[in-house]
Design a protein around this motif. Structure first.
Motif, short mmCIF file in Angstrom:
data_model
loop_
_atom_site.label_atom_id
_atom_site.label_comp_id
_atom_site.label_asym_id
_atom_site.label_seq_id
_atom_site.Cartn_x
_atom_site.Cartn_y
_atom_site.Cartn_z
N ILE A 187 87.11 62.64 47.78
CA ILE A 187 87.02 61.34 48.48
C ILE A 187 88.42 60.97 48.95
N THR B 261 84.48 63.18 51.47
CA THR B 261 83.99 61.91 52.02
C THR B 261 85.20 61.06 52.42
N LEU C 135 86.57 57.52 53.56
CA LEU C 135 86.29 56.08 53.62
C LEU C 135 87.43 55.44 54.38
N TYR D 230 87.78 48.77 53.26
CA TYR D 230 88.08 49.45 52.00
C TYR D 230 89.44 49.04 51.43
N ILE E 168 84.17 50.73 46.83
CA ILE E 168 84.73 51.98 46.35
C ILE E 168 84.32 52.25 44.91
N ARG F 85 81.63 51.35 43.42
CA ARG F 85 80.22 51.76 43.42
C ARG F 85 80.09 53.24 43.81
N ILE F 86 80.85 53.67 44.83
CA ILE F 86 80.78 55.05 45.30
C ILE F 86 81.30 56.01 44.22
N LYS G 77 78.86 56.27 41.29
CA LYS G 77 77.69 57.07 41.66
C LYS G 77 78.00 58.56 41.63
N ARG G 78 79.19 58.91 42.12
CA ARG G 78 79.59 60.33 42.13
C ARG G 78 79.83 60.83 40.70
#
Length: 360
Positions: A138, A158, A160, A165, A349, A351-352, A355-356
């Motif tokens: 990321i 990924t 962002l 952000y 961020i 949350r992302i 999740k990962r």
């Protein structure tokens, strides 16, 4: 594995040469992840005390054999994610890539997240195997410009990109909503001068204060955050000047501010989200392009590259900005209506990343 079993290592630097911004961003993100049950530790050339991360390891990047040995030992503790924010003037591009690549080679299973400063394109844009090997999972580019540049990174990376952000305090999201509901509010003409902790050697804030003594502004009180943590005395000033020193609780400070003169760092996102019309000066040439684009969208007034300006140019720029009430109100409304700054970058961020981590 649940999130309360996950461990994250933040790698950043802070100090009077590089400021507090890298540490502040990481700490806000760490606070968000800790609220989800994730454990956090930090490592780097860290001069300032941490608000949220208690487990800290200091490292000297200039000592080649030493930093590699320390980092390798730390990485053996089995961190599930490495969050790296070391893009600053202390390191060359090759040095940054070397550190990230070393993390990649010695923690292959960890999620690698890089929070990058301006000029990131010149780092990951290098057409080299060295750059490719250092590519993260990321890449966070908290600039105004919302273009996902095509860097030389892994296709699974990924990106962002954009000011949504920006890793500012989540309290600014609520502050923005309150300011919108109360606009236009009564103005008390309280001025903030803020150039961050990296201003210690440049003393731009002190130069601004001396300039204000030579001009007449319709302001009642001045608040100044200064690079050095000491009291500055201004004898017989025409203004009521309050030196607040270093402040790591910007929402509390900004709630009473009406107008700001600031640098080119995170402060511009904080004042914009608060609806505070801000005159921004570029402290480093690397920041100028992004700051001009930020101002071009009506989110601040661009003052120029302060290191190139004469005292007379500085005085004229400040006078024209601060004494135009109509333009100040217009700029305030533009900031509050802006879709570019919402104050929820940390939440997005966090949350992302969470999740990962659940997938690993």
């Amino acid at each position: 594995m649940t999130l309360d079993k996950k461990k994250v290592l933040f790698i950043f630097d802070s100090g009077r040469r590089v400021g507090y911004g890298h540490q502040a961003r990481c700490e806000r993100l760490a606070h968000n992840l800790q609220a989800k049950g994730i454990k956090a530790a930090c490592l780097g050339d860290i001069e300032f005390e941490s608000r949220y991360i208690t487990e800290k390891t200091n490292i000297n990047w200039q000592k080649e054999g030493e930093w590699k040995a320390i980092l390798k030992t730390i990485l053996r503790q089995g961190y599930h994610a490495l969050i790296i924010d070391i893009r600053n003037l202390m390191h060359t591009k090759d040095k940054i890539l070397e550190i990230i690549k070393y993390c990649s080679e010695n923690s292959k299973e960890a999620l690698r997240v890089v929070i990058d400063e301006l000029n990131c394109k010149s780092i990951y844009g290098q057409q080299s195997a060295h750059a490719f090997a250092a590519s993260p999972h990321i890449l966070i580019l908290p600039y105004f410009n919302n273009i996902a540049y095509k860097y030389k990174v892994n296709e699974n990376c990924t990106i962002l990109s954009g000011s949504q952000y920006a890793l500012i305090d989540s309290e600014f999201e609520e502050m923005k909503e309150k300011k919108i509901a109360s606009y236009p509010s009564e103005r008390n003409s309280n001025l903030l001068i803020a150039f961050g902790r990296s201003d210690a050697g440049k003393e731009v804030a002190n130069r601004i204060i001396k300039t204000l003594e030579q001009i007449d502004l319709r302001i009642e009180k001045i608040y100044a955050t200064l690079g050095e943590e000491k009291t500055y005395e201004v004898k017989n000033s025409k203004y009521d000047i309050n030196f607040v020193g270093f402040n790591n609780n910007m929402p509390s400070l900004l709630k009473d501010i009406d107008i700001a003169i600031a640098g080119s760092g995170t402060i511009r996102y904080e004042t914009c989200c608060s609806g505070i019309p801000t005159l921004c000066f570029s402290q480093f040439k690397e920041h100028t392009k992004d700051l001009k684009e930020f101002a071009g969208a009506g989110l601040c007034k661009y003052g120029g590259e302060v290191f190139r300006m004469s005292n007379m140019e500085l005085a004229n720029t400040i006078t024209q900005f601060a004494n135009n009430e109509d333009k100040l109100r217009g700029l305030s409304l533009m900031c509050l209506r802006s879709k570019y700054t919402s104050g929820n970058g940390v939440k997005l961020i966090g949350r992302i990343i969470a999740k990962r981590l659940m997938r690993r």
